[in-house]
Write a protein that holds these residues in place. Structure first.
Motif: not given
Length: 79
Positions: A8-13, A16-19
């Motif tokens: 799920a690393g891509w979802a976290a990245a 984080m980008g959206v944030f």
């Protein structure tokens, strides 16, 4: 151990980008809003109030000018 593409690393990245994009957008919005010129109607009202208080104009003239200020369409600004 899973890498970026295995779990799920891509979802976290992505989250984080959206944030950070949203945070940067809020900061830019706040700076632009703070730098916007004030509404000129506020200055005109203050000047009119000051003229009445100093005795330059009487109450009838004040009311007439105030009504004219209130009847003006609001000036559009980029906000």
């Amino acid at each position: 151990m899973m890498g970026w593409y295995g779990g799920a690393g891509w979802a976290a990245a992505l989250a984080m980008g959206v944030f950070w994009l949203l945070l940067a957008g809020v900061v830019v919005w706040a700076v632009v809003r703070a730098a916007a010129p004030p509404d000129p109607g506020d200055d005109a009202r203050r000047i009119l109030d000051r003229r009445l208080a100093s005795g330059e104009i009487d109450v009838a003239t004040y009311r007439t000018l105030r009504d004219e200020l209130d009847a003006r369409p609001p000036r559009r600004t980029r906000r």
